[in-house]
Design a protein around this motif. Structure first.
Motif, PDB file in Angstrom:
ATOM      1  N   GLY A 107       0.795  -1.221   0.000  1.00 42.90           N
ATOM      2  CA  GLY A 107       0.000   0.000   0.000  1.00 42.90           C
ATOM      3  C   GLY A 107       0.828   1.272   0.000  1.00 42.90           C
ATOM      4  N   TRP A 108       0.104   2.389  -0.002  1.00 44.74           N
ATOM      5  CA  TRP A 108       0.760   3.690  -0.130  1.00 44.74           C
ATOM      6  C   TRP A 108       1.696   3.991   1.030  1.00 44.74           C
ATOM      7  CZ3 TRP A 108       0.085   7.217   3.733  1.00 44.74           C
ATOM      8  CH2 TRP A 108      -1.013   7.035   4.591  1.00 44.74           C
ATOM      9  N   GLN A 109       1.455   3.358   2.200  1.00 40.58           N
ATOM     10  CA  GLN A 109       2.309   3.616   3.360  1.00 40.58           C
ATOM     11  C   GLN A 109       3.758   3.207   3.116  1.00 40.58           C
ATOM     12  OE1 GLN A 109      -0.491   1.817   3.315  1.00 40.58           O
ATOM     13  NE2 GLN A 109      -1.803   2.193   5.100  1.00 40.58           N
ATOM     14  N   LEU A 110       3.964   2.232   2.247  1.00 39.43           N
ATOM     15  CA  LEU A 110       5.317   1.722   1.980  1.00 39.43           C
ATOM     16  C   LEU A 110       5.868   2.218   0.650  1.00 39.43           C
ATOM     17  CD1 LEU A 110       4.894  -2.009   3.116  1.00 39.43           C
ATOM     18  CD2 LEU A 110       5.701  -0.063   4.466  1.00 39.43           C
ATOM     19  N   LEU A 111       5.121   3.056  -0.040  1.00 38.72           N
ATOM     20  CA  LEU A 111       5.505   3.447  -1.395  1.00 38.72           C
ATOM     21  C   LEU A 111       6.831   4.194  -1.437  1.00 38.72           C
ATOM     22  CD1 LEU A 111       4.458   3.046  -4.209  1.00 38.72           C
ATOM     23  CD2 LEU A 111       3.138   5.160  -4.011  1.00 38.72           C
TER      24      LEU A 111
END
Length: 203
Positions: free
Chosen positions: A25-29
């Protein structure tokens, strides 16, 4: 242009989309972006989407001698298949140091890959799909493997395909006559597509 912008996976999915949807997800992008900046264009490395998620792998013809991915905690998990050892860190400098400390090479298939290819009198090698990237420039086509430095350059696409198949046989030490039975999956970049379309319209 960002270092990873040229990367395409499967049905033309871009790097950030794959990492967002399948890499946590975007948290790890941002972590995936950092890893892409470090490894994109670096010799021997390729980005793939497997059953377990996206990974950066080192090795010729999609081999994964070294495999890196961002874990759920936002750390980078580094795995060395040749020694069955791993290293987990949140420090990108440590990741680079870990890579630089490895002694593996992507110049040729590993001994394990060659042994597998030889099975059933080399029939196994003919079941593998080899991905060839083809471009057009200055009157010639150029075919290259995603993680190999030596391109095959020729005036016709057929000659590039024949040369690429012969190169695979040479790298594996396979009989030259096996080249005709190999499966080469060609990906044309815009320059090659434009040339082929213009050539067809003129003929």
């Amino acid at each position: 242009m960002r270092p990873w912008d040229h990367i395409r996976v499967g049905f033309d999915a871009d790097y950030e989309t794959v990492c967002d949807q399948f890499g946590g997800g975007w948290q790890l992008l941002d972590r995936w972006r950092e890893l892409g900046t470090l490894l994109s264009g670096r010799h021997g490395w390729h980005f793939d989407l497997h059953g377990g998620g996206p990974t950066w792998s080192f090795g010729l013809f999609s081999e994964g001698l070294l495999v890196l991915h961002v874990n759920a905690q936002g750390q980078i998990h580094c795995y060395d298949h040749t020694t069955d050892s791993d290293h987990i860190t949140g420090d990108l400098a440590q990741v680079e140091a870990w890579i630089d400390s490895r002694t593996v090479s992507a110049e040729r298939p590993s001994a394990t890959a060659v042994e597998m290819a030889q099975s059933f009198n080399w029939k196994t090698l003919t079941t593998v799909g080899f991905r060839l990237l083809v471009s057009w420039s200055d009157g010639s086509f150029a075919g290259s493997w995603p993680s190999h430095a030596d391109a095959v350059i020729a005036p016709t696409l057929q000659e590039v395909l024949d040369g690429a198949a012969a190169q695979v046989c040479s790298l594996y030490g396979a009989p030259p006559e096996l080249a005709a039975d190999l499966t080469i999956r060609v990906e044309l970049d815009p320059s090659a597509v434009t040339h082929l379309r213009q050539h067809d319209s003129e003929s």
